[in-house]
Design a protein around this motif. Structure first.
Motif, PDB file in Angstrom:
ATOM      1  N   GLU A 112      52.323 -19.175  14.205  1.00  0.00           N
ATOM      2  CA  GLU A 112      51.579 -17.653  14.157  1.00  0.00           C
ATOM      3  C   GLU A 112      50.767 -17.259  15.599  1.00  0.00           C
ATOM      4  O   GLU A 112      51.116 -15.924  15.886  1.00  0.00           O
ATOM      5  CB  GLU A 112      50.352 -17.837  13.188  1.00  0.00           C
ATOM      6  CG  GLU A 112      49.232 -16.676  13.317  1.00  0.00           C
ATOM      7  CD  GLU A 112      48.144 -16.849  12.284  1.00  0.00           C
ATOM      8  OE1 GLU A 112      47.386 -15.896  12.224  1.00  0.00           O
ATOM      9  OE2 GLU A 112      48.152 -17.776  11.738  1.00  0.00           O
ATOM     10  N   ALA A 141      54.223 -14.664   8.328  1.00  0.00           N
ATOM     11  CA  ALA A 141      53.550 -13.888   7.340  1.00  0.00           C
ATOM     12  C   ALA A 141      52.434 -13.338   7.857  1.00  0.00           C
ATOM     13  O   ALA A 141      51.818 -12.264   7.589  1.00  0.00           O
ATOM     14  CB  ALA A 141      53.620 -14.380   6.166  1.00  0.00           C
ATOM     15  N   SER A 142      51.686 -14.264   8.574  1.00  0.00           N
ATOM     16  CA  SER A 142      50.245 -14.017   8.989  1.00  0.00           C
ATOM     17  C   SER A 142      50.481 -13.102   9.981  1.00  0.00           C
ATOM     18  O   SER A 142      49.348 -12.295  10.261  1.00  0.00           O
ATOM     19  CB  SER A 142      49.716 -15.144   9.474  1.00  0.00           C
ATOM     20  OG  SER A 142      49.324 -16.134   8.432  1.00  0.00           O
ATOM     21  N   CYS A 143      51.309 -12.830  10.835  1.00  0.00           N
ATOM     22  CA  CYS A 143      51.571 -11.876  12.066  1.00  0.00           C
ATOM     23  C   CYS A 143      52.237 -10.526  11.633  1.00  0.00           C
ATOM     24  O   CYS A 143      51.875  -9.513  11.951  1.00  0.00           O
ATOM     25  CB  CYS A 143      52.247 -12.296  13.006  1.00  0.00           C
ATOM     26  SG  CYS A 143      51.542 -13.672  13.892  1.00  0.00           S
ATOM     27  N   ASP A 144      53.166 -10.662  10.493  1.00  0.00           N
ATOM     28  CA  ASP A 144      53.795  -9.496   9.956  1.00  0.00           C
ATOM     29  C   ASP A 144      54.506  -8.604  10.931  1.00  0.00           C
ATOM     30  O   ASP A 144      54.711  -7.308  10.866  1.00  0.00           O
ATOM     31  CB  ASP A 144      52.817  -8.443   9.056  1.00  0.00           C
ATOM     32  CG  ASP A 144      53.620  -7.877   8.084  1.00  0.00           C
ATOM     33  OD1 ASP A 144      54.386  -8.263   7.459  1.00  0.00           O
ATOM     34  OD2 ASP A 144      52.929  -6.752   7.724  1.00  0.00           O
ATOM     35  N   SER A 257      55.653  -8.085   4.922  1.00  0.00           N
ATOM     36  CA  SER A 257      54.992  -7.475   3.902  1.00  0.00           C
ATOM     37  C   SER A 257      55.680  -6.601   3.148  1.00  0.00           C
ATOM     38  O   SER A 257      55.024  -6.339   1.757  1.00  0.00           O
ATOM     39  CB  SER A 257      53.639  -6.859   4.394  1.00  0.00           C
ATOM     40  OG  SER A 257      54.111  -6.130   5.425  1.00  0.00           O
ATOM     41  N   ARG A 291      49.063 -16.004   2.412  1.00  0.00           N
ATOM     42  CA  ARG A 291      49.227 -15.488   3.987  1.00  0.00           C
ATOM     43  C   ARG A 291      49.502 -13.737   3.700  1.00  0.00           C
ATOM     44  O   ARG A 291      49.043 -13.238   4.563  1.00  0.00           O
ATOM     45  CB  ARG A 291      50.304 -15.828   4.558  1.00  0.00           C
ATOM     46  CG  ARG A 291      50.099 -17.550   4.763  1.00  0.00           C
ATOM     47  CD  ARG A 291      48.819 -17.587   5.503  1.00  0.00           C
ATOM     48  NE  ARG A 291      48.592 -19.199   5.958  1.00  0.00           N
ATOM     49  CZ  ARG A 291      49.084 -19.707   7.253  1.00  0.00           C
ATOM     50  NH1 ARG A 291      49.418 -18.930   8.219  1.00  0.00           N
ATOM     51  NH2 ARG A 291      48.913 -21.093   7.735  1.00  0.00           N
ATOM     52  N   VAL A 292      50.075 -13.375   2.514  1.00  0.00           N
ATOM     53  CA  VAL A 292      50.526 -11.902   2.602  1.00  0.00           C
ATOM     54  C   VAL A 292      49.622 -11.304   1.384  1.00  0.00           C
ATOM     55  O   VAL A 292      49.794  -9.883   1.272  1.00  0.00           O
ATOM     56  CB  VAL A 292      51.895 -11.570   1.990  1.00  0.00           C
ATOM     57  CG1 VAL A 292      52.801 -12.134   3.288  1.00  0.00           C
ATOM     58  CG2 VAL A 292      52.404 -12.621   1.003  1.00  0.00           C
ATOM     59  N   CYS A 571      46.762 -11.938   6.200  1.00  0.00           N
ATOM     60  CA  CYS A 571      47.447 -11.624   7.027  1.00  0.00           C
ATOM     61  C   CYS A 571      46.644 -10.903   8.271  1.00  0.00           C
ATOM     62  O   CYS A 571      45.688 -10.189   8.067  1.00  0.00           O
ATOM     63  CB  CYS A 571      48.447 -10.482   6.746  1.00  0.00           C
ATOM     64  SG  CYS A 571      49.244  -9.753   8.266  1.00  0.00           S
ATOM     65  N   ARG A 572      46.508 -11.713   9.667  1.00  0.00           N
ATOM     66  CA  ARG A 572      45.641 -11.275  10.538  1.00  0.00           C
ATOM     67  C   ARG A 572      46.468 -10.352  11.536  1.00  0.00           C
ATOM     68  O   ARG A 572      46.013  -9.857  12.664  1.00  0.00           O
ATOM     69  CB  ARG A 572      45.249 -12.484  11.285  1.00  0.00           C
ATOM     70  CG  ARG A 572      43.935 -13.218  10.585  1.00  0.00           C
ATOM     71  CD  ARG A 572      44.083 -14.688  11.210  1.00  0.00           C
ATOM     72  NE  ARG A 572      45.146 -15.586  10.792  1.00  0.00           N
ATOM     73  CZ  ARG A 572      45.475 -15.907   9.489  1.00  0.00           C
ATOM     74  NH1 ARG A 572      44.678 -15.441   8.530  1.00  0.00           N
ATOM     75  NH2 ARG A 572      46.504 -16.837   9.393  1.00  0.00           N
TER      76      ARG A 572
END
Length: 581
Positions: A112, A141-144, A257, A291-292, A571-572
């Motif tokens: 991430e 997924a956390s960054c997308d 996402s 995470r999403v 997600c961040r």
């Protein structure tokens, strides 16, 4: 069909926040990159693709990924992108102690922050070994940012004295045979050479191949990715095509996402039942969904898994290995048969930009003994079963396709091991009061208890029972088991013993009842006795003194929600941070 609309192109890319313009900071970033011999026009606004690589010589399943990374680069170059290889923490299933699962979340954190902190516009995730697949997908997924996965592929079939040898599966089988006196230690060592005879991950439907299948079923890899053997030239072609595809995904702004919807997860759950997939997929998919922001629960696993037949005849549930699965047509054939049976959301989006059904609707099954028709399934009800009751208020899981039919409804006397060390100290003792009707119980092996939730749930049977020709008993724990393992094993019991769950207060001589069809697991004591024991319980696991182990202990959640860290849920994004030199 899907309703995804590609973004307009051209547009300013994220990497231009680092490389664009003539200011001091841009020259700083470009100048240092140019010491590797990169021409100036590579920084002109073309997509910068991060190849997130879990290569490591101490992660044997991933030791060939440097070659695949070069193939991905070729594809990126061909499509007009700028590839940069980024090494990340490699979670090794076979060599990392106390257990690889303890470090899945650490790997996800590394991925991430590597994605968020570096000048990249999209990523290719290079994975293989069990925990590298979920850790990279969790981090991405956390960054997308646009992301696509390519697996290292399974190793070739093993053979020992004319018998197919499945990595992991035969390790457990041969080990039990030695304990039963049916195989000599020397023969066991001789068989070792046939278990891992080529690069790649396990050649059974273990966790590595299961997670590769989950990724493909969810649409996060190109169709056909899961089963191509590691040494097959088509694995290199897949890597190159993946490199080409990620450049277009960046141009279209096609992100995780957009793909990882609730329907996509439901497709993966049903696919897991159809392939006889690993129980480890349960905790990993729950964590990825977290995470999403998808509300995925154990109840979804049970709901979607009910009625799904196991049609893939692979070890540990069946007799074949991943080579035969690939030659039969691989996962696309499974998805086609699920779709034809009304068990697939056909309109889910994939990294191809089209629907999952469009990718598989015209494939053929080339071996109906390896991938069976639905009406000739290996097991008619193969989806992961989630059992609940006073022993597991938040649930525990069982893999029906790897269990014994005669034990699916059973009542037996508990033989309790307080932890893994207690089990190892007593299991070979001829004086141990146990027979095949008993229920083996092991405590303190969950996420916090071991720590890390080790793959010890498929406890080997005592020699005195094995010598009778018995190969399976009911076993219950808060641990995991290898996807290559088999048996009537209840796992992930939640809440775990280390959190004061009812598993912690089971005593020798208590009777335990399981009924898989009724989804019931019951400790046969009164409610009053249960409350007395729980009130008297005291933690048996001391917090670590510091470091990552303490972070893990303080923040890991239960298996029933994916064993992720509480502060990593959601997600961040991948916002560019402020900087000035």
């Amino acid at each position: 069909m899907t309703d995804f609309k590609p973004a307009a192109w051209p547009r300013k890319l994220r990497s231009q926040e680092w490389f664009g313009g003539t200011g001091r900071d841009a020259i700083y970033h470009r100048g240092w990159m140019k010491n590797q011999g990169f021409p100036a026009d590579l920084f002109d606004g073309r997509p910068v693709i991060g190849i997130i690589n879990t290569w490591s010589e101490l992660t044997p399943c991933n030791a060939h990924l440097r070659d695949l990374a070069e193939r991905v680069k070729n594809g990126v170059w061909e499509a007009g992108g700028f590839p940069v290889e980024v090494p990340v923490f490699s979670v090794s299933e076979s060599a990392l102690r106390p257990t690889a699962m303890m470090f899945r979340n650490l790997g996800a954190m590394d991925v991430e922050e590597a994605i968020r902190g570096k000048p990249i516009d999209g990523v290719v995730l290079l994975v293989g070994c069990d925990k590298t697949t979920p850790s990279l997908l969790m981090g991405a997924a956390s960054c997308d940012l646009p992301a696509i996965m390519v697996s290292g592929g399974p190793m070739l079939n093993g053979y020992f004295r004319g018998e197919r040898v499945g990595s992991g599966t035969h390790l457990w089988k041969f080990s039990e045979a030695v304990k039963a006196g049916e195989m000599s230690p020397e023969e066991f060592v001789e068989a070792e050479a046939s278990m891992s005879r080529s690069p790649g991950s396990c050649n059974t439907m273990g966790t590595a191949s299961t997670m590769a299948s989950m990724v493909e079923a969810m649409g996060m890899a190109l169709s056909g990715n899961a089963a191509i053997p590691a040494v097959d030239s088509r694995r290199r072609v897949m890597a190159q095509l993946t490199g080409r595809r990620i450049v277009q995904m960046v141009k279209d702004d096609l992100k995780p996402s957009d793909i990882l919807t609730k329907k996509a997860f439901e497709n993966a759950i049903r696919t897991n039942g159809a392939i006889g997939g690993s129980t480890n997929a349960v905790v990993h998919l729950l964590a990825i969904a977290g995470r999403v922001g998808i509300d995925l629960t154990l109840d979804d696993w049970d709901r979607c898994g009910r009625g799904v037949p196991t049609i893939v005849n692979l070890m540990p549930s069946g007799k074949y290995l991943m080579e035969e699965f690939f030659y039969a047509g691989g996962l696309p054939v499974v998805l086609k048969q699920l779709g034809d049976a009304g068990l697939l959301h056909k309109d889910t989006l994939t990294v191809s930009g089209g629907s999952l059904w469009d990718e598989v609707k015209n494939v053929r099954n080339w071996n109906e003994d390896v991938i069976r028709p639905v009406d000739n399934a290996l097991t008619p009800h193969g989806g992961i079963a989630v059992l609940k009751g006073n022993l597991a208020p938040k649930g525990c899981v069982l893999k029906p396709s790897a269990a014994s039919k005669h034990l699916m409804k059973h009542r037996g006397r508990a033989v309790v091991f307080e932890d893994i060390d207690d089990y190892k100290a007593r299991i070979n003792d001829e004086a141990l009061d146990i027979d095949e009707t008993c229920v083996m119980v092991m405590k303190y092996c969950g996420p916090r208890g071991y720590p890390g939730m080790a793959e010890v749930g498929n406890m080997g049977l005592p020699p005195k029972v094995l010598r009778k020709g018995i190969t399976d008993m009911v076993r219950i724990s808060d641990a995991r088991m290898s996807g290559t393992a088999y048996g009537t094993v209840l796992l992930h019991t939640s809440p775990e013993a280390a959190r004061g769950g009812p598993l912690a207060i089971v005593r020798n001589g208590d009777f335990i009842e399981i009924d898989v069809e009724a989804r019931k697991v019951h400790l046969d004591i009164s409610d009053e006795e249960m409350q007395r024991r729980l009130a008297a319980w005291r933690p048996a696991v001391e917090p670590p003194s510091g470091g990552y182990a303490l972070l893990y202990h303080n923040h890991v959640e239960g298996a029933d929600t994916g064993a992720d860290f509480d502060f990593l849920k959601g997600c961040r994004g991948a916002a560019v941070g402020r900087e000035s030199h």
